[in-house]
Design a protein around this motif. Structure first.
Motif, PDB file in Angstrom:
ATOM      1  N   ILE A   7      42.914  34.779  31.761  1.00 47.19           N
ATOM      2  CA  ILE A   7      41.716  35.438  31.252  1.00 47.19           C
ATOM      3  C   ILE A   7      41.156  36.348  32.337  1.00 47.19           C
ATOM      4  CG2 ILE A   7      39.383  35.072  30.373  1.00 47.19           C
ATOM      5  CD1 ILE A   7      40.412  32.258  29.456  1.00 47.19           C
ATOM      6  N   GLY A   8      41.117  37.643  32.056  1.00 48.21           N
ATOM      7  CA  GLY A   8      40.607  38.621  33.014  1.00 48.21           C
ATOM      8  C   GLY A   8      41.735  39.411  33.633  1.00 48.21           C
ATOM      9  N   VAL A  11      42.164  44.503  38.360  1.00 46.67           N
ATOM     10  CA  VAL A  11      43.166  44.917  39.345  1.00 46.67           C
ATOM     11  C   VAL A  11      43.875  43.727  39.975  1.00 46.67           C
ATOM     12  CG1 VAL A  11      42.024  47.106  39.851  1.00 46.67           C
ATOM     13  CG2 VAL A  11      41.438  45.079  41.196  1.00 46.67           C
ATOM     14  N   MET A  12      43.245  42.556  39.941  1.00 43.47           N
ATOM     15  CA  MET A  12      43.872  41.343  40.455  1.00 43.47           C
ATOM     16  C   MET A  12      44.587  40.575  39.350  1.00 43.47           C
ATOM     17  SD  MET A  12      43.081  41.431  43.677  1.00 43.47           S
ATOM     18  CE  MET A  12      43.304  39.776  44.314  1.00 43.47           C
ATOM     19  N   GLY A  13      43.882  40.317  38.252  1.00 38.98           N
ATOM     20  CA  GLY A  13      44.421  39.472  37.200  1.00 38.98           C
ATOM     21  C   GLY A  13      45.637  40.056  36.515  1.00 38.98           C
ATOM     22  N   ASN A  31      41.484  39.710  27.633  1.00 42.07           N
ATOM     23  CA  ASN A  31      40.633  40.572  28.438  1.00 42.07           C
ATOM     24  C   ASN A  31      39.508  41.088  27.557  1.00 42.07           C
ATOM     25  OD1 ASN A  31      40.491  41.946  31.196  1.00 42.07           O
ATOM     26  ND2 ASN A  31      40.211  43.691  29.819  1.00 42.07           N
ATOM     27  N   ARG A  32      38.333  41.237  28.138  1.00 45.38           N
ATOM     28  CA  ARG A  32      37.168  41.702  27.377  1.00 45.38           C
ATOM     29  C   ARG A  32      37.453  43.049  26.708  1.00 45.38           C
ATOM     30  NH1 ARG A  32      31.814  41.718  30.763  1.00 45.38           N
ATOM     31  NH2 ARG A  32      33.089  43.184  31.958  1.00 45.38           N
ATOM     32  N   VAL A  66      37.553  36.815  36.897  1.00 46.60           N
ATOM     33  CA  VAL A  66      36.540  37.693  36.322  1.00 46.60           C
ATOM     34  C   VAL A  66      35.559  38.132  37.409  1.00 46.60           C
ATOM     35  CG1 VAL A  66      36.848  36.840  33.968  1.00 46.60           C
ATOM     36  CG2 VAL A  66      35.257  35.659  35.489  1.00 46.60           C
ATOM     37  N   GLY A  67      34.379  38.617  37.017  1.00 46.48           N
ATOM     38  CA  GLY A  67      33.532  39.289  37.981  1.00 46.48           C
ATOM     39  C   GLY A  67      32.603  38.432  38.805  1.00 46.48           C
ATOM     40  N   ASN A  68      31.862  37.530  38.145  1.00 45.24           N
ATOM     41  CA  ASN A  68      30.825  36.781  38.855  1.00 45.24           C
ATOM     42  C   ASN A  68      30.529  35.473  38.118  1.00 45.24           C
ATOM     43  OD1 ASN A  68      29.080  37.454  36.658  1.00 45.24           O
ATOM     44  ND2 ASN A  68      28.529  39.370  37.664  1.00 45.24           N
TER      45      ASN A  68
END
Length: 289
Positions: A7-8, A11-13, A31-32, A66-68
């Protein structure tokens, strides 16, 4: 080989999930932005799901990046979150750089539902993800770590079990503290060499073989000397990480004067328009010769 979800797909996932597929695991992605998941499936042959819950259905291991903290809570325990689709005995492995607090929170929630949670932030940047050479710092139960480690190894050069839930995130904070101080020192060193009329390349060739050597020196001195900053982890992301670090330090009583100062230096870089410059851009705030 395992049935896994990722999930996500940032650039990394995106490349991390690709390494899992290349190793023969059966991978479902979410992915969103659905187009990113469809692009991943077209490239790697896995299946794209419509929600985190759908992606997690039947998976032995569910990965996220994911982001945060809020993003993590959303894809884990929010409506249609992965936790609602996971089966008993499965393991959720989070690669987001987030707080130790949210790691402990999700560990407890997973335990209540009969599955496992590992906080496993990574270091190595986009290049490390693409090359399958990340360093992974893992918090959680030892047995869960032992079961997940062979799967994580698909994209890792180094994996370490750092302790109970939250210990992986705390270790990543140590990592970011070190990077901030090293990059500031390297910025001042190159700046000093420039103002002294020295040949920066000659200086680095000599001192990089001694006690001053670092990954940042080996990989960033040249672009820093040339004033080019499009080669890695963005300033906006580093400030997000420093916010987590400084919040944790306020909780545990650690004194981080250098980290707090470097965080403000990065705020200056943002004000210069360098939000997406890489972290080596600290040198840009120093006056040129």
């Amino acid at each position: 080989m395992s049935k896994v979800a990722f999930i996500g797909l940032g650039v990394m996932g995106f490349p991390m999930a690709g390494h899992l597929a290349a190793k023969g695991h059966e991978v479902t992605v979410y992915n969103r932005t659905a187009q990113k998941a469809q692009a991943w499936s077209a490239k790697h042959g896995g299946r794209a799901a419509a929600s985190p819950a759908e992606a997690a259905e039947g998976a032995e291991f569910v990965f996220s990046c994911v982001g945060n903290d809020d993003d993590l809570r959303s894809i884990a325990t929010g409506p249609d979150g992965a936790f609602s689709g996971m089966v008993s005995g499965a393991t959720f492995i989070d690669h987001t750089t987030a707080s130790a607090e949210v790691a402990r929170e999700l560990y407890a929630a997973a335990q209540d539902k009969g599955f496992h949670f590992l906080d496993a932030p990574v270091s190595g940047g986009q290049a490390g993800a693409e090359n399958g050479a990340l360093t992974v710092m893992v918090g959680g139960d030892e047995a869960s770590y032992v079961a997940a480690e062979p799967v994580i190894r698909a994209y890792a050069r180094m994996i370490g079990h750092m302790g109970p839930a939250g210990a992986g995130q705390l270790t990543k904070m140590v990592n970011q503290i070190c990077i901030g101080g090293i990059v500031q020192g390297l910025s001042e060193a190159i700046h000093f060499a420039q103002h002294s009329g020295l040949n920066v390349q000659s200086v680095v060739e000599v001192i990089s073989k001694g006690a001053a050597q670092s990954w940042q020196m080996e990989n960033r001195w040249k672009t820093m000397d040339e004033g080019r900053f499009d080669f890695g982890f963005a300033v906006d992301w580093m400030r997000k990480d420093f916010s987590i670090v400084l919040d944790e330090a306020r909780r545990n009583g650690a004194a981080l004067p250098l980290t707090a100062m470097v965080d403000q230096f990065y705020a200056e870089i943002q004000a210069m328009g360098g939000q997406r410059w890489d972290t080596s851009s600290l040198i840009a705030r120093l006056p040129k010769t």
